[in-house]
Design a protein around this motif. Structure first.
Motif, PDB file in Angstrom:
ATOM      1  N   PRO A  25       0.819  -1.199   0.000  1.00  0.00           N
ATOM      2  CA  PRO A  25       0.000   0.000   0.000  1.00  0.00           C
ATOM      3  C   PRO A  25       0.857   1.254   0.000  1.00  0.00           C
ATOM      4  N   ARG A  27       0.056   4.019   1.380  1.00  0.00           N
ATOM      5  CA  ARG A  27      -0.024   4.591   2.712  1.00  0.00           C
ATOM      6  C   ARG A  27      -0.838   3.640   3.570  1.00  0.00           C
ATOM      7  N   ASN A  29      -3.310   2.052   6.300  1.00  0.00           N
ATOM      8  CA  ASN A  29      -4.571   2.429   6.889  1.00  0.00           C
ATOM      9  C   ASN A  29      -4.322   2.656   8.371  1.00  0.00           C
ATOM     10  N   ARG A 116     -13.550   3.834   5.015  1.00  0.00           N
ATOM     11  CA  ARG A 116     -12.152   3.569   4.671  1.00  0.00           C
ATOM     12  C   ARG A 116     -11.364   4.838   4.945  1.00  0.00           C
ATOM     13  N   ARG A 117     -10.099   4.665   5.212  1.00  0.00           N
ATOM     14  CA  ARG A 117      -9.225   5.806   5.479  1.00  0.00           C
ATOM     15  C   ARG A 117      -8.041   5.756   4.550  1.00  0.00           C
ATOM     16  N   GLN A 118      -7.758   6.885   3.944  1.00  0.00           N
ATOM     17  CA  GLN A 118      -6.587   7.040   3.083  1.00  0.00           C
ATOM     18  C   GLN A 118      -5.879   8.300   3.527  1.00  0.00           C
ATOM     19  N   ARG A 131     -17.078  12.316   2.360  1.00  0.00           N
ATOM     20  CA  ARG A 131     -15.627  12.348   2.524  1.00  0.00           C
ATOM     21  C   ARG A 131     -15.269  13.450   3.528  1.00  0.00           C
TER      22      ARG A 131
END
Length: 137
Positions: A25, A27, A29, A116-118, A131
């Motif tokens: 990934p 970044r 999570n 979800r977290r980005q 968002r």
């Protein structure tokens, strides 16, 4: 027999190929933003300086500041599943358009099923996707 410099070149090439095939990934999570404040990622409404924000406590308790109204709620999170339950909202003599926008936002939060977290962004997904940007200052 491969010489040591040749072996090092071969090993380095293998590492580069492995990294290209499985980059992982971009970044990690970082988990649900318990203990943080986040702001809805939208433009301001005409005639208003406010943008909805959520202050999420360590146990999922939420202080809501919306377009006009404010109140409390509660997040429950298990894996990527999220449940939001709104408490009573303070009616602050809101203009009808802002009151409706607040009601629509509460409905969208309540209908969110996953998250979800980005990086510094948290997305709540339901019939409407919301968002939020985590406030990092």
């Amino acid at each position: 027999m491969i010489s040591m410099p040749g072996f090092l070149k071969l090993a380095a090439a293998g590492v580069l190929v492995a990294a290209a095939v499985n980059p992982g990934p971009a970044r990690a999570n970082d988990g649900f933003p318990f203990g943080l404040e986040m702001t809805l990622d939208v433009a301001r409404q005409p005639g208003s300086k406010r943008i909805p924000s959520l202050e999420i406590g360590d146990a999922g308790e939420v202080i809501l500041e919306l377009w006009c109204k404010g109140g409390k709620g509660q997040f429950s999170v298990a894996g990527n599943t999220v449940i939001f339950v709104a408490g009573p909202l303070q009616d602050r003599a809101c203009p009808p358009a802002r009151a409706q926008a607040d009601d629509d936002l509460i409905a969208a939060l309540s209908e969110a099923a996953t998250w979800r977290r980005q990086g510094d962004f948290v997305t709540l997904v339901g019939p409407k996707t919301l968002r939020f940007r985590i406030n990092t200052n």
